[in-house]
Design an enzyme around this catalytic site. Structure first.
Site, PDB file in Angstrom:
ATOM      1  N   ASN A  78      66.314 119.128  63.313  1.00  0.00           N
ATOM      2  CA  ASN A  78      66.508 119.702  64.660  1.00  0.00           C
ATOM      3  C   ASN A  78      66.316 121.222  64.694  1.00  0.00           C
ATOM      4  O   ASN A  78      65.724 121.755  65.614  1.00  0.00           O
ATOM      5  CB  ASN A  78      67.863 119.285  65.241  1.00  0.00           C
ATOM      6  N   GLU A  99      77.642 119.996  56.820  1.00  0.00           N
ATOM      7  CA  GLU A  99      77.642 120.235  58.269  1.00  0.00           C
ATOM      8  C   GLU A  99      77.054 118.979  58.881  1.00  0.00           C
ATOM      9  O   GLU A  99      75.864 118.714  58.733  1.00  0.00           O
ATOM     10  CB  GLU A  99      76.771 121.448  58.622  1.00  0.00           C
ATOM     11  N   CYS A 143      73.829 119.599  66.820  1.00  0.00           N
ATOM     12  CA  CYS A 143      75.102 119.013  66.380  1.00  0.00           C
ATOM     13  C   CYS A 143      76.253 119.476  67.271  1.00  0.00           C
ATOM     14  O   CYS A 143      77.109 118.685  67.627  1.00  0.00           O
ATOM     15  CB  CYS A 143      75.346 119.374  64.925  1.00  0.00           C
ATOM     16  N   GLU A 187      80.031 127.392  57.144  1.00  0.00           N
ATOM     17  CA  GLU A 187      78.923 128.295  56.864  1.00  0.00           C
ATOM     18  C   GLU A 187      79.138 129.554  57.701  1.00  0.00           C
ATOM     19  O   GLU A 187      79.857 129.532  58.710  1.00  0.00           O
ATOM     20  CB  GLU A 187      77.594 127.635  57.244  1.00  0.00           C
TER      21      GLU A 187
END
Ligand code: NAD
Length: 481
Positions: free
Chosen positions: A144, A240, A274, A448
């Protein structure tokens, strides 16, 4: 043959076989990417392992190399955007923006502090806590935001003194391969290796004995497999994963204003994000007005091939995701939902699906319970705030969430009760290199970005030194008494 090569030990290398990369706007293969063999992966890992001690020894050189990488990426953004748009589907402008953002992340990483903390300094001892690199990092990215996530992973991993073997998704390998070759000009051989291949390559990486840490972004199902491989060897890992973010509108909000302000939080990148808005909750009295404003916006979005002028949203990235969105929307409609915008896939070629707004939906329907990861958003009415907080939290996911109201204090109170990694007020998807990003529950493991993200690429070492003991005062000689 392919024009796209892997970067292994600073060299540009082909593979014995290649695989096709599809342009999602046509559904046709438009290029080939190298299929990394196990032996080539071993070479990449070995070169990363060998390069790591020297790379770790020179913090200043690491910073300046990252600054050079950021500048090179930014400069090449317009050219790279053509490939990114073709393989990912997103509009050219969005592709260029993504690459510039990745450069911004590399630059921001170069400015992070590598901290040493003195925890004891007294007559008995001196003790400091320092951060040390982990070794070789395996970085695995999804389709993505293939380039942005290079910045998120490679920047801090390298600044910390690690070396990296990076694998893009097989759906979108090309721009990352080009970036490997571009950045190789600014990094010592072996510091950043880029390999391409299918899912099996990812599995070889996560079980590779040379890997100290896995930095993974992708689906929950794959994240669990990555974690299992990591745990088997006690490798460090960051995941993630997906999300099912709720956006809650409070009863003092203006429906038309919120519809405008939150629209792209749901539909940016075609909803393939996400931490995008995936469920919208509206107070029952505001429901119809909000839906009308939101659906009107959805109806005006210009959908088309990424290289067409004025296009705001491209196709869904791949057939699998296109089929999933089609299926979830059809399931909702079959169970009594109404599509107030969109609702049906566009005629081919390509994987186009118009921005879709669904009403008459509720928990128990797949579009609400599962992560749709595409351009279809359910809107649901609610009656009181306690109820809506429970409903927002009633999910295995916990990436982010948002609350919308002109009463900031009230919105902050509600936002603080959302079970998620980031709780926004009057925004959604406001991400930055200074903000730690991560999910709770199934949405991830670790974070992150910022100093928090950097720490996940390092071990700490306590450096303890005993101070000399004071000489004992000698007892006075007998005759002096
Ligand atoms: P995916 O899990 O199928 O693939 C992600 C990457 O993992 C790809 O590079 C793939 O080749 C690799 N992979 C596949 N099987 C593997 C295995 N067994 N071992 C190691 N690597 C393997 O996910 P996707 O379909 O590419 O991406 C979409 C998903 O990613 C969505 O669920 C989305 O929510 C999530 N996502 C999360 C974030 C986040 O930061 N939380 C960001 C973007 C996407």
């Amino acid at each position: 043959m392919t024009d796209f090569l892997m970067t292994v030990n600073g060299d540009q290398v082909a593979a014995a076989t290649t695989f096709g990369v599809i342009n999602p706007a046509t559904g046709e293969i438009f290029s080939q990417a190298p299929e990394c063999s196990r032996e080539q992966l071993d070479l990449a890992m070995e070169s990363a392992r060998r390069a790591q001690p020297n790379w770790a020894a020179e913090p200043a050189a690491r910073r300046s190399a990252l600054v050079a990488c950021a500048a090179a990426l930014k400069e090449e953004a317009p050219a790279l955007a053509v490939t990114l748009s073709a393989e990912q589907g997103k509009p050219l402008k969005a592709a260029e923006y993504e690459i510039v953002e990745a450069a911004r992340w590399l630059q921001a990483s170069s400015e992070l502090e590598l901290k040493t903390t003195v925890v004891r300094d007294d007559q008995h001892s001196y003790a400091e806590v320092v951060h040390r690199p982990l070794g070789v990092v395996a970085a695995i990215t999804p389709w993505n935001f293939p380039v942005l996530l290079v910045g998120w992973k490679v920047g801090p991993a390298l600044l910390a003194g690690n070396t990296v073997v990076l694998k893009p998704s097989p759906y979108t390998p090309l721009t990352t391969l080009l970036i490997g070759s571009l950045l190789a000009k600014h990094l010592p051989p072996g510091v950043l290796n880029v390999v391409s291949g299918g899912d099996e390559l990812g599995s070889w990486m996560t079980s590779h004995p040379d890997v100290a840490k896995i930095s993974f972004t992708g689906s929950v199902a794959t994240g669990k497999k990555v974690a299992a491989n990591a745990v088997a060897d006690l490798k460090r890992f960051t995941l993630e994963l997906g999300g099912n973010d709720a956006a809650i509108i409070l009863d003092d909000a203006d429906p038309a204003t919120v519809a405008k302000d939150m629209f792209w939080g749901a539909f940016i990148n075609n909803g393939q994000i996400c931490a995008g808005i995936k469920r919208i909750f509206v107070p029952r009295p505001l429901h119809d007005e909000f839906v009308a404003a939101f659906a009107a916006r959805a109806g005006k979005v210009r959908v088309g091939p990424g290289d067409s002028e004025g296009v705001q949203v491209g196709p869904v990235q791949n057939k699998m995701q296109f089929d999933k969105v089609t299926e979830l929307v059809a399931d909702a409609l079959a169970n009594g939902a109404t599509a107030v915008a969109g609702g049906l896939p566009s005629e081919g070629p390509g994987y186009f699906f118009p921005p879709t707004v669904l009403t008459g939906v509720k928990e128990g329907m797949r579009i609400v319970d599962e992560e749709q990861f595409g351009p279809a958003v359910p809107v649901m009415p609610y009656d009181d705030v306690e109820e809506v907080i429970d409903r927002a939290n009633a999910t295995k996911f916990g990436l982010s969430g948002s609350v919308w109201s002109p009463n900031i204090e009230r919105a902050q109170e509600v936002a603080a009760r959302l079970d998620c990694g980031t709780a926004f007020v009057n925004d959604h998807l406001a991400l930055g290199p200074d903000l730690p990003f991560g999910g709770i529950k199934w949405s991830g493991y670790g974070v992150e970005n910022g100093p928090w993200g950097l720490e996940e690429f390092m071990n700490i070492q306590v450096r303890y030194t005993a101070r000399p003991k004071p000489a004992k005062i000698a007892a006075p000689p007998e005759e002096d008494k």
